[in-house]
Design a protein around this motif. Structure first.
Motif, PDB file in Angstrom:
ATOM      1  N   GLY A 125       0.819  -1.150   0.286  1.00 34.60           N
ATOM      2  CA  GLY A 125      -0.387   0.252  -0.038  1.00 34.60           C
ATOM      3  C   GLY A 125       0.590   1.040   0.200  1.00 34.60           C
ATOM      4  N   GLY A 126       0.700   2.482  -0.336  1.00 28.22           N
ATOM      5  CA  GLY A 126       1.006   3.850  -0.723  1.00 28.22           C
ATOM      6  C   GLY A 126       1.100   3.641   1.132  1.00 28.22           C
ATOM      7  N   ASN A 127       2.496   5.124   0.376  1.00 25.14           N
ATOM      8  CA  ASN A 127       2.933   5.303   2.300  1.00 25.14           C
ATOM      9  C   ASN A 127       3.770   4.483   3.297  1.00 25.14           C
ATOM     10  N   THR A 128       3.878   3.822   2.473  1.00 27.67           N
ATOM     11  CA  THR A 128       4.999   2.337   3.298  1.00 27.67           C
ATOM     12  C   THR A 128       6.683   2.867   3.283  1.00 27.67           C
ATOM     13  N   ILE A 129       6.698   1.938   4.525  1.00 25.62           N
ATOM     14  CA  ILE A 129       8.825   2.036   4.994  1.00 25.62           C
ATOM     15  C   ILE A 129       8.676   1.007   4.975  1.00 25.62           C
ATOM     16  N   ASN A 158       5.032  -0.275  12.434  1.00 28.18           N
ATOM     17  CA  ASN A 158       4.174   1.037  13.322  1.00 28.18           C
ATOM     18  C   ASN A 158       2.932   0.972  12.164  1.00 28.18           C
ATOM     19  N   LYS A 159       1.880   1.436  12.488  1.00 25.51           N
ATOM     20  CA  LYS A 159       0.751   1.151  11.813  1.00 25.51           C
ATOM     21  C   LYS A 159       0.167   2.984  12.271  1.00 25.51           C
ATOM     22  N   ASN A 160      -0.624   3.220  10.019  1.00 20.87           N
ATOM     23  CA  ASN A 160      -0.869   4.211   9.978  1.00 20.87           C
ATOM     24  C   ASN A 160      -0.467   5.701   9.752  1.00 20.87           C
ATOM     25  N   ILE A 161       0.936   5.719   9.581  1.00 20.93           N
ATOM     26  CA  ILE A 161       2.239   6.472   9.844  1.00 20.93           C
ATOM     27  C   ILE A 161       1.635   7.660   9.421  1.00 20.93           C
ATOM     28  N   LYS A 162       1.750   9.290   9.348  1.00 19.65           N
ATOM     29  CA  LYS A 162       1.428  10.449   7.871  1.00 19.65           C
ATOM     30  C   LYS A 162       2.722  10.325   7.558  1.00 19.65           C
ATOM     31  N   ALA A 163       2.640   9.896   6.215  1.00 16.61           N
ATOM     32  CA  ALA A 163       3.817  10.128   5.838  1.00 16.61           C
ATOM     33  C   ALA A 163       3.706  10.876   4.109  1.00 16.61           C
ATOM     34  N   GLY A 164       4.884  11.092   3.651  1.00 19.37           N
ATOM     35  CA  GLY A 164       4.563  11.776   2.351  1.00 19.37           C
ATOM     36  C   GLY A 164       5.294  11.236   0.981  1.00 19.37           C
ATOM     37  N   PRO A 165       5.784  12.497  -0.060  1.00 22.66           N
ATOM     38  CA  PRO A 165       6.612  11.458  -0.828  1.00 22.66           C
ATOM     39  C   PRO A 165       8.200  11.166  -0.540  1.00 22.66           C
ATOM     40  N   VAL A 197      13.259  -8.480   5.113  1.00 27.24           N
ATOM     41  CA  VAL A 197      12.774  -9.514   4.143  1.00 27.24           C
ATOM     42  C   VAL A 197      10.958  -9.719   3.691  1.00 27.24           C
ATOM     43  N   LEU A 198      10.881  -9.225   2.462  1.00 26.40           N
ATOM     44  CA  LEU A 198       8.882  -9.086   3.044  1.00 26.40           C
ATOM     45  C   LEU A 198       8.277 -10.088   2.007  1.00 26.40           C
ATOM     46  N   ALA A 199       7.319 -10.798   2.312  1.00 27.62           N
ATOM     47  CA  ALA A 199       6.790 -12.013   1.423  1.00 27.62           C
ATOM     48  C   ALA A 199       4.936 -11.466   1.689  1.00 27.62           C
ATOM     49  N   LYS A 200       4.930 -10.374   1.936  1.00 28.34           N
ATOM     50  CA  LYS A 200       3.649 -10.834   2.349  1.00 28.34           C
ATOM     51  C   LYS A 200       2.857  -8.807   1.728  1.00 28.34           C
ATOM     52  N   SER A 201       2.077  -9.005   1.427  1.00 28.53           N
ATOM     53  CA  SER A 201       0.819  -7.974   1.104  1.00 28.53           C
ATOM     54  C   SER A 201       0.765  -6.957   2.859  1.00 28.53           C
ATOM     55  N   LEU A 202       0.631  -5.572   2.204  1.00 26.70           N
ATOM     56  CA  LEU A 202       0.183  -4.584   3.335  1.00 26.70           C
ATOM     57  C   LEU A 202      -0.465  -3.595   2.583  1.00 26.70           C
ATOM     58  N   PRO A 203      -0.863  -3.178   3.695  1.00 22.82           N
ATOM     59  CA  PRO A 203      -2.101  -1.962   3.521  1.00 22.82           C
ATOM     60  C   PRO A 203      -1.189  -0.513   3.435  1.00 22.82           C
ATOM     61  N   ASP A 204      -1.914   0.866   2.737  1.00 21.34           N
ATOM     62  CA  ASP A 204      -1.281   1.607   3.616  1.00 21.34           C
ATOM     63  C   ASP A 204      -0.512   2.046   4.797  1.00 21.34           C
ATOM     64  N   ASN A 205       0.315   2.826   5.131  1.00 19.76           N
ATOM     65  CA  ASN A 205       0.583   3.920   5.841  1.00 19.76           C
ATOM     66  C   ASN A 205       1.252   2.914   7.246  1.00 19.76           C
ATOM     67  N   MET A 206       1.919   2.355   6.795  1.00 15.28           N
ATOM     68  CA  MET A 206       2.821   0.597   7.424  1.00 15.28           C
ATOM     69  C   MET A 206       4.116   1.492   7.590  1.00 15.28           C
ATOM     70  N   VAL A 207       4.998   0.566   8.775  1.00 10.20           N
ATOM     71  CA  VAL A 207       6.235   0.983   9.035  1.00 10.20           C
ATOM     72  C   VAL A 207       6.387  -0.402   8.760  1.00 10.20           C
ATOM     73  N   VAL A 208       7.453  -1.283   8.374  1.00  9.67           N
ATOM     74  CA  VAL A 208       7.931  -2.758   8.285  1.00  9.67           C
ATOM     75  C   VAL A 208       9.486  -3.030   8.400  1.00  9.67           C
ATOM     76  N   GLY A 209       9.811  -3.816   9.038  1.00 12.98           N
ATOM     77  CA  GLY A 209      11.278  -3.775   8.941  1.00 12.98           C
ATOM     78  C   GLY A 209      11.777  -5.772   9.506  1.00 12.98           C
ATOM     79  N   GLY A 210      12.254  -6.178   8.990  1.00 14.91           N
ATOM     80  CA  GLY A 210      13.289  -7.010   9.964  1.00 14.91           C
ATOM     81  C   GLY A 210      13.474  -8.446   9.046  1.00 14.91           C
ATOM     82  N   ASN A 211      14.205  -9.546   9.145  1.00 16.47           N
ATOM     83  CA  ASN A 211      13.510 -10.677   8.795  1.00 16.47           C
ATOM     84  C   ASN A 211      13.558 -11.476   9.721  1.00 16.47           C
TER      85      ASN A 211
END
Length: 196
Positions: A151-155, A181-188, A161-175
Motif C-alpha cells: 500500500g501507499g505511504n509505506t516504509i 508502526n501502523k497508520n503513519i502520516k508519510a509523504g513523498p 525481507v518481505l513476502a506478504k502484502s501490506l495495507p497503506d501507511n505502514m512501517v515494517v522491518g526485519g527478517n
C-alpha cells in the motif's frame, strides 16, 4: 515519458539541494552526478517503446528502437548496477540510490517512490512480481518478493525481507518482516516519519 523524466530529475535535484526550480546548469550537474537517474531514463525509454509500438515486431522502427534500448540497457546496467524490468509501469518521481545494486522486477510502482542500494524486488518469474503504491520508501539491503501488493505511504526499513502484502501507511522491518508502526502520516519523502 518526458513529463515523468522531469519529475524524476526533480527528485535528484532536491536530493542535491538545488531546490524546486533548478536552473539548466544545476539540472546538467544533477544528471551527471546521478547514475540512478541514468537507469531510470533507459527504463522509461524501453517502457515507451513497448507501450507505443505494441507487441508486434513487424515495424522496422520498433526493431531499431529495441536494438537501441537493448544496447543502452546493457551499458547502463554495467555502469549503474541497476536493472529494471522493462514492462514495469513506474509512476513519476522515482528516486534510485546512486550506489546501485538494485534489481526491480515489479508490475507497477506509484509516484514518488524511493529505492536505496542493495534492494531486490520480484523473483523474475512470470506472475511473481510485486505491485507498489505511491510514496514507497525501501531501505538498503532489502528484498521484496512474490505476487504481493504494498500500500501507499509505506516504509520498508533497512535489511527487511518481505513476502506478504501490506495495507497503506505502514512501517515494517526485519527478517522475518514485522510491523513496526501502523497508520503513519508519510509523504513523498517518508524517511522522517514519526514513531508512536
Amino acid at each position: 515519458m518526458f513529463s515523468n523524466l522531469r519529475q524524476d530529475l526533480q527528485r535528484y535535484c532536491d536530493n542535491l539541494g538545488y531546490g524546486t526550480n533548478p536552473d539548466f546548469i544545476s539540472k546538467i550537474i544533477a544528471i551527471c552526478k546521478s547514475p540512478g537517474y541514468w537507469a531510470i531514463v533507459v527504463h522509461r525509454f524501453g517502457f515507451w517503446i513497448n507501450s507505443y509500438f505494441g507487441n508486434g515486431y513487424k515495424n522496422p522502427l520498433k526493431l531499431l528502437f529495441k536494438l537501441l534500448y537493448f544496447t543502452t540497457k546493457q551499458f547502463a546496467v554495467f555502469l549503474t548496477k541497476i536493472e529494471i524490468l522493462v514492462t514495469a509501469d513506474i509512476g513519476p518521481g522515482l528516486f534510485l540510490s546512486n550506489q546501485g545494486n538494485i534489481i526491480l522486477g515489479l508490475r507497477r510502482m506509484g509516484v514518488n517512490c524511493t529505492i536505496h542500494h542493495n534492494v531486490t524486488t520480484g523473483q523474475g518469474v512470470e506472475g511473481e512480481t510485486p505491485e507498489f503504491g505511491d510514496n514507497i520508501w525501501i531501505g538498503h539491503d532489502s528484498v521484496v518478493y512474490g505476487a504481493l501488493s504494498i500500500g501507499g505511504n509505506t516504509i520498508i526499513e533497512n535489511g527487511t525481507v518481505l513476502a506478504k502484502s501490506l495495507p497503506d501507511n505502514m512501517v515494517v522491518g526485519g527478517n522475518p518482516c514485522r510491523i513496526r508502526n501502523k497508520n503513519i502520516k508519510a509523504g513523498p519523502y517518508p524517511i522522517n516519519y514519526q514513531k508512536n
